[in-house]
Design an enzyme around this catalytic site. Structure first.
Site, PDB file in Angstrom:
ATOM      1  N   HIS A  36      10.387 -31.403  15.925  1.00 55.57           N
ATOM      2  CA  HIS A  36       8.966 -31.621  16.234  1.00 55.57           C
ATOM      3  C   HIS A  36       8.807 -32.508  17.453  1.00 55.57           C
ATOM      4  O   HIS A  36       7.933 -32.299  18.289  1.00 55.57           O
ATOM      5  CB  HIS A  36       8.271 -32.313  15.066  1.00 55.57           C
ATOM      6  CG  HIS A  36       7.869 -31.381  13.970  1.00 55.57           C
ATOM      7  ND1 HIS A  36       7.231 -30.196  14.205  1.00 55.57           N
ATOM      8  CD2 HIS A  36       8.002 -31.475  12.628  1.00 55.57           C
ATOM      9  CE1 HIS A  36       6.988 -29.605  13.057  1.00 55.57           C
ATOM     10  NE2 HIS A  36       7.454 -30.355  12.078  1.00 55.57           N
TER      11      HIS A  36
ATOM     12  N   ARG B   2       5.481 -12.832  15.063  1.00 55.48           N
ATOM     13  CA  ARG B   2       6.638 -12.671  14.184  1.00 55.48           C
ATOM     14  C   ARG B   2       6.256 -13.133  12.787  1.00 55.48           C
ATOM     15  O   ARG B   2       5.716 -14.232  12.630  1.00 55.48           O
ATOM     16  CB  ARG B   2       7.812 -13.503  14.700  1.00 55.48           C
ATOM     17  CG  ARG B   2       9.058 -13.337  13.843  1.00 55.48           C
ATOM     18  CD  ARG B   2      10.249 -14.055  14.425  1.00 55.48           C
ATOM     19  NE  ARG B   2      10.153 -15.487  14.270  1.00 55.48           N
ATOM     20  CZ  ARG B   2      11.032 -16.346  14.774  1.00 55.48           C
ATOM     21  NH1 ARG B   2      12.054 -15.895  15.489  1.00 55.48           N
ATOM     22  NH2 ARG B   2      10.902 -17.639  14.603  1.00 55.48           N
TER      23      ARG B   2
ATOM     24  N   GLU C  28      19.154 -10.485  16.138  1.00 53.93           N
ATOM     25  CA  GLU C  28      19.678 -11.850  16.191  1.00 53.93           C
ATOM     26  C   GLU C  28      20.844 -12.062  15.239  1.00 53.93           C
ATOM     27  O   GLU C  28      21.224 -13.192  14.947  1.00 53.93           O
ATOM     28  CB  GLU C  28      18.555 -12.864  15.923  1.00 53.93           C
ATOM     29  CG  GLU C  28      17.782 -12.653  14.644  1.00 53.93           C
ATOM     30  CD  GLU C  28      16.629 -13.658  14.465  1.00 53.93           C
ATOM     31  OE1 GLU C  28      16.581 -14.671  15.160  1.00 53.93           O
ATOM     32  OE2 GLU C  28      15.783 -13.392  13.581  1.00 53.93           O
TER      33      GLU C  28
ATOM     34  N   ASP D  17      19.838 -17.458  17.496  1.00 56.83           N
ATOM     35  CA  ASP D  17      20.596 -17.153  16.278  1.00 56.83           C
ATOM     36  C   ASP D  17      21.778 -16.241  16.554  1.00 56.83           C
ATOM     37  O   ASP D  17      22.832 -16.391  15.940  1.00 56.83           O
ATOM     38  CB  ASP D  17      19.670 -16.502  15.236  1.00 56.83           C
ATOM     39  CG  ASP D  17      18.891 -17.550  14.466  1.00 56.83           C
ATOM     40  OD1 ASP D  17      19.510 -18.553  14.062  1.00 56.83           O
ATOM     41  OD2 ASP D  17      17.671 -17.392  14.303  1.00 56.83           O
TER      42      ASP D  17
ATOM     43  N   CYS E 288      13.851 -13.287  23.531  1.00 59.71           N
ATOM     44  CA  CYS E 288      12.987 -14.434  23.269  1.00 59.71           C
ATOM     45  C   CYS E 288      13.781 -15.676  22.880  1.00 59.71           C
ATOM     46  O   CYS E 288      13.224 -16.683  22.476  1.00 59.71           O
ATOM     47  CB  CYS E 288      11.943 -14.112  22.212  1.00 59.71           C
ATOM     48  SG  CYS E 288      12.662 -13.681  20.625  1.00 59.71           S
TER      49      CYS E 288
HETATM   50  C1  PEP Z   1      16.184 -16.804  18.233  1.00 63.83           C
HETATM   51  O1  PEP Z   1      16.876 -16.841  17.209  1.00 63.83           O
HETATM   52  O2  PEP Z   1      16.656 -16.634  19.368  1.00 63.83           O
HETATM   53  C2  PEP Z   1      14.720 -16.975  18.160  1.00 63.83           C
HETATM   54  C3  PEP Z   1      13.963 -16.816  19.213  1.00 63.83           C
HETATM   55  O3  PEP Z   1      14.182 -17.326  16.968  1.00 63.83           O
HETATM   56  P1  PEP Z   1      14.217 -18.819  16.361  1.00 63.83           P
HETATM   57  O4  PEP Z   1      14.624 -19.752  17.462  1.00 63.83           O
HETATM   58  O5  PEP Z   1      12.859 -19.079  15.861  1.00 63.83           O
HETATM   59  O6  PEP Z   1      15.240 -18.706  15.283  1.00 63.83           O
HETATM   60 MG    MG Z   2      16.016 -16.711  15.272  1.00 60.08          MG
END
Ligand code: PEP
Ligand code: MG
Length: 618
Positions: A221, A364, A463, A487, A534
């Site tokens: 955070h 998402r 991922e 991930d 992303c």
């Molecule tokens: C990722 O895993 O790259 C992603 C964008 O999702 P998060 O960071 O929310 O796991």
């Molecule tokens: Mg992820």
């Protein structure tokens, strides 16, 4: 002295007596520490150390039997006063940063009302006759110790909230003022072992120029707030709070994740030049806002934003986002004390969609689990939460929650260009089941005459290694892929994404990752669906060149990282990026791959922060 003695807060002004202190102290050596770059910017300023653990010294005393009731009453009124203070902070934060950021304080209010903490403290006063301050400190220490034994990152973060609440109540009990401790009267860099979100949210940006903390990661955070505040931050420094004294001169480089303590004159001189260059570079980047993310040979990609909280739409638009590539809905769930209703969710999604007008918004569905836990959903801790009840697995077993969220998203889809995305997919089965539930929800809404987008695009996060292996089959079932490298790297390299000790293994340009990306893009192209990225990797300049060359269609990153990505896209040709990818696919080590891409990009854009000395390739 430093900020530990809260009762003498005027003494903790970093500018106070700096010259006298410097004269009294033996010259200190320049020390360089590397941490995690959490928010960009370079700052040279004095340190203002706040230590959140060894704060208010509380002695153990005995309360005479006839004073016990009064001691308990004092404790209860300290709780009330703290509640009032927190509500006040929450209201002013809602005014300055929006309701979503203000909700961070809901967790504090819950802790304050925790029956066990209150009852156990009262029991220690009544049965043992201890003073309330000491009793509270004892009770909270036990709670924090039991949380840290669980070893869960999310719970560790909650410990910071609990300690913050304890400090506030203790301050009331001891009659100590805490108001100025976070905000020195002269501009300074805040240094802390740990900064709670509430502390971060309360700082005055006019005097707090940066954050340096021992703990925390890019997704904590505190890091999220620092980025929203536009304050440079380096986290995960491990021992900075112990090494630094209030008044020490610091150079904080949030671009590179570097902290220099007591820099030599020559280092300060060098960094002053860096700051000027950075300012110029930033200004130049911002001039690109209105231009497309298009290569020199006119290959266009979509540059869109990742947002964690709905309010961040504002900065996404300011930085020229062409859409939202990832709206992580879990932060909104975490900020609530209980499950948000369909109506509450609809309002939030609708507001984002409305503000983005005709631009796409990829929502998402809840990726709760792993390090993102909502107390009201995860009652017991898992041994291995990243491998556990997370993402789509959670939703397919909690269909009630899944359906409510889908209804809210579908309803918002009637008012803009919404795309829906499933997290943590490992099998075709999961996609089919999730789509079936979407169909049910859609039919219900149509029957009830809601305005929805009947052709809502459905995509998945790629991922997991399993999703890569199955990319060909998965591509037949969905409208788009979005690669989540945060991930994907963690699961492919078997490296916990938040663990500083093994972060050297967390390599964006590891040959196995490049191969996995290629397999994913190739499968998508073969099936005529677009591929987005992303994960944070997309804002890594070297990676951006590779992602371009691989043929990724959409780049989605934090809003303030977008200008740099655009600069890279606009400085290269698609052809040369494709050639680079061909070449690096023949390499089997990260070093060779990085060296190859770096020599190309360094020659093209030498000003990038990436090429500065001391850059940590996080
Ligand atoms: C990722 O895993 O790259 C992603 C964008 O999702 P998060 O960071 O929310 O796991
Ligand atoms: Mg992820």
């Amino acid at each position: 002295m430093d900020g530990k003695k809260l009762e003498h807060s005027s003494d903790v002004d970093p500018a106070r007596g700096a010259a006298a202190r410097d004269a009294a102290r033996p010259p200190r050596e320049e020390v360089v520490r590397f941490g995690i770059s959490a928010a960009p910017g370079i700052v040279i300023a004095r340190a203002f150390v706040i230590d959140t653990d060894e704060d208010l010294s509380v002695g153990k005393t005995r309360v005479p039997q006839d004073m016990v009731d009064a001691e308990v009453a004092k404790f209860k009124s300290a709780l009330d006063a703290t509640r009032g203070e927190l509500l006040q902070i929450k209201t002013s934060l809602a005014d300055s940063m929006g309701e979503d950021h203000a909700r961070i304080f809901d967790a504090h209010l819950l802790i304050l009302d925790d029956v066990m903490v209150i009852e156990d403290t009262e029991a220690l006063v009544r049965t043992e006759g201890y003073n309330a301050a000491w009793a509270l400190k004892e009770v909270i220490s036990k709670v924090v110790a039991s949380l840290s034994n669980i070893g869960d990152e999310y719970l560790k973060e909650r410990s910071a909230d609990i300690i913050d609440v304890k400090r506030r109540v203790l301050a009331k009990l001891l009659g100590v003022k805490m108001d100025r401790v976070l905000n020195p009267s002269e501009p300074a860099i805040l240094v802390a072992h740990e900064l709670s979100p509430s502390e971060t949210a309360q700082v005055d940006r006019r005097v707090v120029l940066g954050y340096a903390t021992d703990r925390g990661g890019r997704t904590s955070h505190t890091a999220i707030l620092a980025r929203s505040q536009g304050v440079a931050a380096v986290v995960g420094l491990e021992d900075a709070a112990r090494l630094i004294e209030t008044g020490d001169t610091l150079i904080l480089d949030g671009n590179c994740g570097t902290l220099i303590i007591n820099p030599l004159d020559a280092t300060v001189k060098k960094y002053k030049i860096e700051i000027e260059k950075w300012k110029e570079f930033e200004a130049q980047l911002l001039t690109l806002t209105g231009y497309p993310a298009e290569t020199l040979d006119h290959h266009k990609v979509d540059l869109v934003a990742n947002i964690d909280l709905p309010d961040e739409v504002r900065s996404a638009l300011d930085y020229g986002a062409e859409g939202i590539g990832l709206f992580r809905t879990e932060y909104f769930f975490i900020a609530h004390e209980q499950l948000p209703t369909e109506e509450e969710q609809y309002k939030v999604y609708r507001a984002v969609v409305d503000r983005m007008k005709d631009k796409p918004v990829t929502i998402r569905v809840l990726d709760i689990g792993g390090d993102k836990i909502a107390r009201y959903l995860h009652r017991s801790a898992e041994l291995n939460p990243f491998m556990g009840w997370r993402g789509i697995r959670f939703l397919l077993t909690r269909k009630d929650i899944f359906k409510t969220q889908l209804r809210a998203i579908y309803r918002a889809s009637g008012h803009g260009r919404v795309r829906l995305m499933f997290p943590l997919i490992v099998s075709v089965d999961e996609v089919l089941k999730a789509k079936e539930i979407c169909e049910e929800v859609k039919a219900d809404l149509i029957r009830a005459r809601y305005k929805i987008d009947p052709d809502l695009k459905i995509g998945i996060m790629v991922e997991t290694p399993s999703a890569v292996a199955l990319a060909g089959a998965l591509a037949k079932e969905v409208d788009f892929f979005s690669i989540g490298t945060n991930d994907l790297i963690q699961y492919t390299m078997a490296v916990d994404r938040g663990n500083t000790k093994i972060s050297y293994l967390y390599q964006h340009l590891h040959p196995s990752i490049i191969r996995f990306l290629k397999m994913t893009v190739d499968a998508a192209k073969k099936n005529n669906i677009p591929t987005a990225i992303c994960g944070e990797m997309c804002a890594d300049p070297l990676a951006a060149v590779v992602l371009l060359g691989l043929g990724i269609d959409e780049f989605s990153c934090s809003p303030n990282m977008m200008p740099e990505v655009k600069k890279i896209v606009r400085s290269v040709t698609y052809d040369e990026c494709k050639t680079i990818v061909k070449k690096i696919l023949q390499y089997s080590t990260t070093e060779k791959i990085e060296a190859h891409v770096e020599s190309f990009l360094k020659e093209r854009i030498p000003d990038l922060a990436r090429f500065k000395e001391g850059k940590q390739h996080a």
